[in-house]
Design an enzyme around this catalytic site. Sequence first.
Site, short mmCIF file in Angstrom:
data_model
loop_
_atom_site.label_atom_id
_atom_site.label_comp_id
_atom_site.label_asym_id
_atom_site.label_seq_id
_atom_site.Cartn_x
_atom_site.Cartn_y
_atom_site.Cartn_z
N ASP A 40 0.82 -1.21 0.00
CA ASP A 40 0.00 0.00 0.00
C ASP A 40 0.86 1.27 0.00
O ASP A 40 1.74 1.43 0.84
CB ASP A 40 -0.90 -0.01 1.24
CG ASP A 40 -2.24 0.66 1.00
OD1 ASP A 40 -2.26 1.71 0.35
OD2 ASP A 40 -3.26 0.11 1.45
N ASP A 41 0.59 2.16 -0.94
CA ASP A 41 1.25 3.48 -1.02
C ASP A 41 2.75 3.40 -1.29
O ASP A 41 3.51 4.29 -0.88
CB ASP A 41 1.03 4.28 0.28
CG ASP A 41 -0.40 4.79 0.43
OD1 ASP A 41 -1.27 4.35 -0.32
OD2 ASP A 41 -0.64 5.62 1.32
N CYS A 79 -6.65 3.85 -3.25
CA CYS A 79 -6.47 2.41 -3.01
C CYS A 79 -7.51 1.53 -3.69
O CYS A 79 -7.18 0.67 -4.51
CB CYS A 79 -6.49 2.15 -1.51
SG CYS A 79 -5.18 2.99 -0.59
N HIS A 138 -10.04 -3.60 -1.53
CA HIS A 138 -9.96 -2.41 -0.68
C HIS A 138 -10.09 -2.75 0.80
O HIS A 138 -9.29 -2.28 1.62
CB HIS A 138 -11.03 -1.39 -1.04
CG HIS A 138 -11.03 -0.19 -0.14
ND1 HIS A 138 -9.95 0.66 -0.04
CD2 HIS A 138 -11.94 0.28 0.75
CE1 HIS A 138 -10.20 1.61 0.85
NE2 HIS A 138 -11.39 1.40 1.35
N ASP A 343 0.15 -0.14 -5.06
CA ASP A 343 -1.17 0.23 -5.61
C ASP A 343 -1.23 1.67 -6.12
O ASP A 343 -2.17 2.02 -6.81
CB ASP A 343 -2.29 -0.05 -4.60
CG ASP A 343 -2.19 0.75 -3.31
OD1 ASP A 343 -1.15 1.41 -3.08
OD2 ASP A 343 -3.14 0.71 -2.51
N HIS A 344 -0.24 2.47 -5.82
CA HIS A 344 -0.06 3.80 -6.40
C HIS A 344 1.16 4.42 -5.74
O HIS A 344 1.79 3.81 -4.87
CB HIS A 344 -1.28 4.72 -6.21
CG HIS A 344 -1.91 4.61 -4.85
ND1 HIS A 344 -1.28 5.04 -3.71
CD2 HIS A 344 -3.10 4.10 -4.46
CE1 HIS A 344 -2.06 4.80 -2.67
NE2 HIS A 344 -3.17 4.21 -3.09
#
Length: 494
Positions: A40-41, A79, A138, A343-344
């Site tokens: 994540d992130d 997300c 999510h 995810d980004h």
Amino acid sequence: MIFIAFLSILSSFFSCAKQDIADTKMPKQQKPNVLFICVDDLRPELGCYGKTYIHSPNIDKLAATGAVFTNQYVQVPTCGASRYSLLTGMLPKTGGHLSNEACHNFISGKPETEEPETFIHQLKRNGYYTVGIGKISHYVDGLLYGYTEPVGTEYELPHSWDEMLLNPGKWVTGWNAFFGYADGGNRQSLNRQVKPYEMGNVGDLGYPDGLTAELAVDKLDELAKKEEPFFLAVGFFKPHLPFNAPKKYWDMYEESKLPLSPNPYIPENVNKAGLHSSGEFNGYKLGDEEATLEGPVSDEYARKLRHAYFACVSYTDAQIGKLLDGLDKLGLSENTVVVLWGDHGWHLGDQLVWGKHTIFERALRSAFIIRAPGKTEGRTISKVVSTVDIYPTMLDLCDVEMPHETDGKSIVPLLDNRVASWTEASYGYFRNGISLRTERYRLTKYFRNAKPTVELYDHIADPNETKNIAAEKPEIVKKLTPLWEKGNTGLYNK
């Protein structure tokens, strides 16, 4: 003659027996297993991406035995929506596809149909045993419930998993663990009266990702005994806010020597409407300073936050190392596809933003590494690829038929270094805008009244997107517009 015939029969018998023995010794050809790691992130600020100040030895080791994609872009910088594009291989077509609730609204509660809900569902239909641990879609344990509610019973992806697991530990629920602090508290229970970072005097199991790694390693041992191939997805929380990690990972860095953002200002010739005031970050009410678009936070605080983020990256890297070691110890590495995907990205003060939720380079570009059996190792691939490409790629690597057309294309030819041509174009969607990334340029057009509505960045001359040159280079805008139009799904017209 009788003796000769007897010898012939005897020879035939031993030949067949020998073949039978050989057949029992030869394992059946099996489709590759898959270990899919979601982080994540995670922006691509790692050793294998040339950032020597980051301690990421395990991810770097994976990269050295696989392929690093230096220009992989997500479709939506938030997300849930980003993961919806990953799982379905589709670009967003409506405003609902930009929401964290995309999987919930478009997949959950639906009956199973001929069209699979995700690529994981398609693998399951084709003989794979599928297990999810942690945040894959999510909802952090795959069950639908609100931040402060009891754990739900309805699955976000009802047909994709044979098993969906999470050990929330002392935090009791998945969402509490996601926003958890070392003492067992969490952002919700503390009414956001918390700092956006914590240096915990705990071991790896003192935060949720350590528990996730432990659970995944145990599950690998079970999966290794199964006859069918497995798909194991493991979703780590960090470095998502709050930037909480055990002290030993903070100790890997000397804060005063950490680099600051190369562009901590609003770019020239842009409107603030394309940025935001870091609301998620400022929601941690005990932060040392508030982030705004009026000016950067102090260098001292910026370094502290970057220190915290990097510590989280190193903590997650250590957990990933445990999974990779588990594959090796079980003898699974030679027949397992390993994917690492962020995810980004995340603005660490870049363009005055502390967060994601923009369609600038920092929010859309993320880490992406693949190690696949039989593919060239230690490669760096600079071609522009997209998250929607992962769906067809995974089915290609697993020799599973594509059930329907998606918006992505398999990148296996890039892994094989046998592609004759490749259209370098990735599309990002958010803040009433659509952004096209090519090999050299980023062209963004916004559907809004605030001017300017067109932005152009030259990533050779200006890799940090400090100046919008659309007005200076109308010929380039004109040239790129037809390609940009191919990504205009009409979502802002609905």
